[in-house]
Design an enzyme around this catalytic site. Structure first.
Site, PDB file in Angstrom:
ATOM      1  N   CYS A  60       0.835  -1.201   0.000  1.00  0.00           N
ATOM      2  CA  CYS A  60       0.000   0.000   0.000  1.00  0.00           C
ATOM      3  C   CYS A  60       0.877   1.261   0.000  1.00  0.00           C
ATOM      4  O   CYS A  60       1.792   1.401   0.797  1.00  0.00           O
ATOM      5  CB  CYS A  60      -0.919   0.012   1.224  1.00  0.00           C
ATOM      6  SG  CYS A  60      -2.098   1.367   1.155  1.00  0.00           S
ATOM      7  N   CYS A  67      -9.585  10.419  -1.101  1.00  0.00           N
ATOM      8  CA  CYS A  67     -10.332   9.173  -1.349  1.00  0.00           C
ATOM      9  C   CYS A  67     -10.966   8.611  -0.074  1.00  0.00           C
ATOM     10  O   CYS A  67     -12.086   8.113  -0.101  1.00  0.00           O
ATOM     11  CB  CYS A  67      -9.418   8.106  -1.954  1.00  0.00           C
ATOM     12  SG  CYS A  67      -8.653   8.613  -3.491  1.00  0.00           S
TER      13      CYS A  67
HETATM   14  S1  SF4 Z   1      -3.893   3.332   3.790  1.00  0.00           S
HETATM   15 FE1  SF4 Z   1      -4.844   1.740   5.020  1.00  0.00          FE
HETATM   16  S2  SF4 Z   1      -4.079  -0.170   4.223  1.00  0.00           S
HETATM   17 FE2  SF4 Z   1      -2.712   1.480   3.420  1.00  0.00          FE
HETATM   18  S3  SF4 Z   1      -0.977   1.661   4.907  1.00  0.00           S
HETATM   19 FE3  SF4 Z   1      -2.565   3.112   5.559  1.00  0.00          FE
HETATM   20  S4  SF4 Z   1      -3.856   1.992   7.026  1.00  0.00           S
HETATM   21 FE4  SF4 Z   1      -2.672   0.468   5.877  1.00  0.00          FE
HETATM   22  S1  SF4 Z   2      -7.993   6.126  -6.212  1.00  0.00           S
HETATM   23 FE1  SF4 Z   2      -7.204   6.939  -4.261  1.00  0.00          FE
HETATM   24  S2  SF4 Z   2      -6.992   5.115  -2.934  1.00  0.00           S
HETATM   25 FE2  SF4 Z   2      -7.158   4.361  -5.055  1.00  0.00          FE
HETATM   26  S3  SF4 Z   2      -5.033   4.154  -5.793  1.00  0.00           S
HETATM   27 FE3  SF4 Z   2      -5.728   6.231  -6.395  1.00  0.00          FE
HETATM   28  S4  SF4 Z   2      -5.077   7.568  -4.700  1.00  0.00           S
HETATM   29 FE4  SF4 Z   2      -4.990   5.441  -3.939  1.00  0.00          FE
END
Ligand code: SF4
Ligand code: SF4
Length: 384
Positions: free
Chosen positions: A299, A308
């Site tokens: 992630c 988002c």
């Molecule tokens: S956005 Fe959510 S899934 Fe990604 S590192 Fe942060 S807490 Fe973890």
């Molecule tokens: S839409 Fe938002 S959550 Fe999904 S990959 Fe792009 S920046 Fe990350």
């Protein structure tokens, strides 16, 4: 909604959301909920579109049409409302145009009614339109632009013509804004030489406008795809005159040309992730389809500046990490290279202020304190 929220929602109606600072924006969204927040302003945006006489010329370059698909997913107003019920003049949009061809219904397609190349030329000639660009613009090989040809000409040539007469340009999607996946590092990237409208990746000096020597105000709405709200709210705000072009742009946009209200510089997707509690406790998934934090599955949300987590997608129902997919930072100018390898844990880049995420997981008891402490320090530094 309780009385306090009603009062706050009432106050919101008299505020210009695009000029809110981040604190007020987050407070507003937190107080009334993301859906109500958007609802408040969408009424205003619908009014803007109802009175709109501004023409929109929407061009497609090197892209997958995902941003138009995303727009078609918009809820209120949806694109059908915008085109049929409201007086918005999307004068040119290849995906939405009626049939085209050499012959249409037995008639030679040599009028603007039947031939999109004639139509777009006439519209450009008339001027007075907002140009929306979806997709990157090929500059290669050797500056000819011939790696992207639409009809009888290069997309570079069409873009140049359309950009010169536009009153303003919206670059929709990461491809149009920064080059996107067309600019991903590869053996052919230098030869194809795709550009965004005003940037190539993080480099503004290599935008196609700069290559062509054209100076025009540009708003970037990145995302792969861009969220329908980001597109419609920005278009509506421009049409309504909420954004004075070019005067307001320097204060409303970040250094990569993105509206700060949707892409706040001190705020990442990670902050409002539904899995954030697991991250703070140092609980990570190592296989897909679990419930915990997706950091170890690659992630990149701590590097992605977008709302988002607050706005959500698909009518406010879900978002990437909620659905189980690690964020790939699709809104960042360096995407996709800055997020590669996509589903592999990122090296520590200071998000945890030097703490190695493995140590965080091993020291489970101290994880929450460390993570919370790191964020507290960032807040003190004014980074959040
Ligand atoms: S956005 Fe959510 S899934 Fe990604 S590192 Fe942060 S807490 Fe973890
Ligand atoms: S839409 Fe938002 S959550 Fe999904 S990959 Fe792009 S920046 Fe990350």
């Amino acid at each position: 909604m309780n009385t306090g929220k009603k009062n706050f929602a009432h106050t919101l109606e008299s505020m210009d959301f695009l000029k809110m600072d981040r604190r007020t924006f987050l407070k507003a969204v937190g107080a009334v909920g993301a859906t109500a927040f958007l609802g408040t302003y969408k009424t205003e945006i619908v009014s803007a579109l109802e009175f709109a006489e501004t023409k929109i010329v929407w061009l497609h370059g090197a892209e997958c049409t995902g941003c138009s698909e995303s727009l078609l997913n918009g809820g209120n107003p949806d694109i059908v409302q915008a085109i049929t019920k409201l007086n918005v003049n999307i004068a040119y949009h290849e995906t939405l145009l009626a049939q085209q061809g050499i012959f249409v219904d037995g008639r030679a397609a040599n009028t603007s009614e039947l031939n999109s190349e004639i139509l777009v030329d006439e519209l450009i000639e008339e001027g007075n339109y907002i140009l929306v660009v979806e997709g990157a613009i090929a500059n290669g090989p050797d500056g000819s632009g011939r790696y992207c040809i639409i009809g009888n000409r290069t997309f570079k040539e069409l873009f140049e013509k359309a950009a010169k007469n536009a009153s303003a340009i919206l670059a929709v999607g990461t491809c149009a804004a920064y080059g996107g996946i067309n600019c991903a590092a590869s053996a052919i990237e230098e030869i194809t030489d795709f550009r965004g409208v005003d940037f190539k990746k993080e480099d503004q000096s290599k935008g196609m406008l700069q290559e062509l020597g054209i100076s025009k105000p540009v708003i970037n709405i990145p995302g792969c795809p861009a969220h329908p709200d980001w597109i419609l709210l920005t278009l509506g705000a421009v049409i309504l005159g909420k954004i004075k072009i070019p005067d307001d742009l320097s204060s409303l946009l970040d250094k990569y040309g993105r509206p700060k209200v949707f892409f706040p510089s001190g705020h990442t997707v990670h902050e409002n992730c539904p899995r954030r509690g697991f991250y703070d406790r140092g609980e990570f998934d190592t296989d897909i389809s679990g419930d915990k934090c997706l950091w170890k599955l690659g992630c990149k949300a701590p590097y992605a500046h977008a709302d988002c987590g607050l706005r959500k997608w698909n009518g406010g129902n879900s978002m990437c990490t909620q659905a189980g997919s690690p964020c790939i930072a699709c809104v960042e100018p360096g995407f996709p290279d800055c997020a590669r390898p996509l589903y592999v844990e990122a090296e520590d880049k200071g998000v945890l202020l030097g703490a190695n995420i493995d140590n965080v997981s091993k020291a489970a008891v101290g994880a929450a304190a460390l993570a919370a402490g790191a964020h507290a320090v960032r807040r003190m530094k004014g980074d959040e």
